[in-house]
Scaffold this active site. Structure first.
Site, PDB file in Angstrom:
ATOM      1  N   SER A  64      31.965 -30.701  92.313  1.00  0.00           N
ATOM      2  CA  SER A  64      32.607 -29.462  91.879  1.00  0.00           C
ATOM      3  C   SER A  64      34.062 -29.712  91.488  1.00  0.00           C
ATOM      4  O   SER A  64      34.716 -30.611  92.010  1.00  0.00           O
ATOM      5  CB  SER A  64      32.560 -28.426  92.999  1.00  0.00           C
ATOM      6  OG  SER A  64      31.242 -28.232  93.443  1.00  0.00           O
TER       7      SER A  64
HETATM    8  N1  SAH Z   1      30.039 -29.364  96.368  1.00  0.00           N
HETATM    9  C1  SAH Z   1      29.137 -30.331  95.803  1.00  0.00           C
HETATM   10  C2  SAH Z   1      28.411 -29.667  94.650  1.00  0.00           C
HETATM   11  C3  SAH Z   1      27.302 -30.432  94.082  1.00  0.00           C
HETATM   12  S1  SAH Z   1      26.453 -29.605  92.762  1.00  0.00           S
HETATM   13  C4  SAH Z   1      29.976 -31.518  95.347  1.00  0.00           C
HETATM   14  O1  SAH Z   1      31.164 -31.313  95.103  1.00  0.00           O
HETATM   15  O2  SAH Z   1      29.449 -32.634  95.208  1.00  0.00           O
HETATM   16  C5  SAH Z   1      25.307 -28.602  93.659  1.00  0.00           C
HETATM   17  C6  SAH Z   1      24.300 -29.329  94.525  1.00  0.00           C
HETATM   18  O3  SAH Z   1      23.336 -28.359  94.982  1.00  0.00           O
HETATM   19  C7  SAH Z   1      23.489 -30.414  93.821  1.00  0.00           C
HETATM   20  O4  SAH Z   1      23.643 -31.624  94.503  1.00  0.00           O
HETATM   21  C8  SAH Z   1      22.030 -29.902  93.897  1.00  0.00           C
HETATM   22  O5  SAH Z   1      21.084 -30.933  94.066  1.00  0.00           O
HETATM   23  C9  SAH Z   1      22.082 -29.001  95.113  1.00  0.00           C
HETATM   24  N2  SAH Z   1      21.034 -27.981  95.186  1.00  0.00           N
HETATM   25  C10 SAH Z   1      20.503 -27.231  94.185  1.00  0.00           C
HETATM   26  N3  SAH Z   1      19.559 -26.402  94.669  1.00  0.00           N
HETATM   27  C11 SAH Z   1      19.483 -26.624  96.010  1.00  0.00           C
HETATM   28  C12 SAH Z   1      18.685 -26.081  97.070  1.00  0.00           C
HETATM   29  N4  SAH Z   1      17.781 -25.131  96.850  1.00  0.00           N
HETATM   30  N5  SAH Z   1      18.876 -26.558  98.322  1.00  0.00           N
HETATM   31  C13 SAH Z   1      19.799 -27.520  98.576  1.00  0.00           C
HETATM   32  N6  SAH Z   1      20.563 -28.088  97.613  1.00  0.00           N
HETATM   33  C14 SAH Z   1      20.416 -27.646  96.348  1.00  0.00           C
END
Ligand code: SAH
Length: 229
Positions: free
Chosen positions: A73
């Site tokens: 993010s």
């Molecule tokens: N704050 C994190 C954001 C990653 S992007 C960072 O800075 O790295 C959002 C993440 O949510 C992704 O890794 C994706 O795989 C995950 N995601 C999407 N749907 C999900 C679900 N139903 N349960 C758990 N994780 C999920």
């Protein structure tokens, strides 16, 4: 610095304290006013959460790829969500906090010292493993990891003082609302690509209070069992 905070992991050049300070100033100018949040952004070594080839861009205020079609993010968004969570949750130290969408673990690292216990769920196994290894080697001791669908929350550990979701469903997953403690808040982006809003939903004695914080752009939350708030 608390026992669960691994320290500043000083970088050099484009990952140095000066480069990080520039990011902190930029976020402050952009409306992040909570000193605790700015201090966490200053302390967490974002360059260690991304591929080495991208490390020189770690302290730019932008989302970057972390593999599997996902992104780390944007620092402003991490700061905004953390600030909304601290303002929305009951005063004092947060007890149990749930994060959905661990990704590379950057937001997890920003949040961890602010909560007594942090529970984090990621649906992509390889990202979950890498985040766990990274956060463990950085010395965080109050995080529990789960590989699975965060739309279900973590029923065995509920209720939570706060829940933060890092991916956008079409509608708010009902299980997450149900797992909020009284006074607790859920910070979640909701809506289709191009039309998402960051919401803060707070459990009050009168029901769920809904606040729209900002227009945002997140990757989709997959596998959602959802319901309108
Ligand atoms: N704050 C994190 C954001 C990653 S992007 C960072 O800075 O790295 C959002 C993440 O949510 C992704 O890794 C994706 O795989 C995950 N995601 C999407 N749907 C999900 C679900 N139903 N349960 C758990 N994780 C999920």
């Amino acid at each position: 610095m608390s026992a669960t905070d691994p320290g500043d992991h000083r970088g050099i050049g484009m990952t140095s304290a000066r480069t990080r300070e520039r990011l902190v100033r930029r976020l402050a100018a952009g409306g992040i006013h909570d000193a605790t949040v700015l201090e966490r952004i200053r302390m967490v070594p974002r360059h260690l959460f991304i591929d080495e080839a991208l490390a020189s861009r770690a302290y730019e205020d932008s989302a970057l790829p972390i593999g599997q079609g996902q992104t780390i993010s944007q620092p402003y968004i991490v700061a905004l969500m953390t600030q909304a969570l601290l303002e929305g949750a009951d005063a004092g130290r947060l007890e149990k906090v749930l994060e959905v969408g661990t990704g590379c673990g950057y937001q997890t690292a920003v949040l961890a010292p602010l909560a007594r216990q942090l529970f984090t769920i990621e649906r992509i196994a390889s990202l979950q493993r890498a985040a766990r290894e990274r956060l463990t080697s950085l010395g965080f001791g109050n995080i529990r990891f789960r590989h699975g669908d965060g739309c279900e929350g973590w029923p065995g550990q509920a209720p939570f003082s706060a829940i933060l979701v890092a991916a956008a469903p079409a509608e708010v997953p009902r299980a997450l609302l149900e797992q909020l403690a009284p006074g607790g808040c859920l910070i979640i982006p909701v809506g289709p690509p191009g039309q998402q809003e960051l919401l803060r939903l707070t459990r009050t004695a009168e029901g769920i209070k809904r606040e729209c914080l900002e227009r945002v752009s997140f990757v989709p939350l997959l596998g959602a069992r959802t319901e309108k708030p």
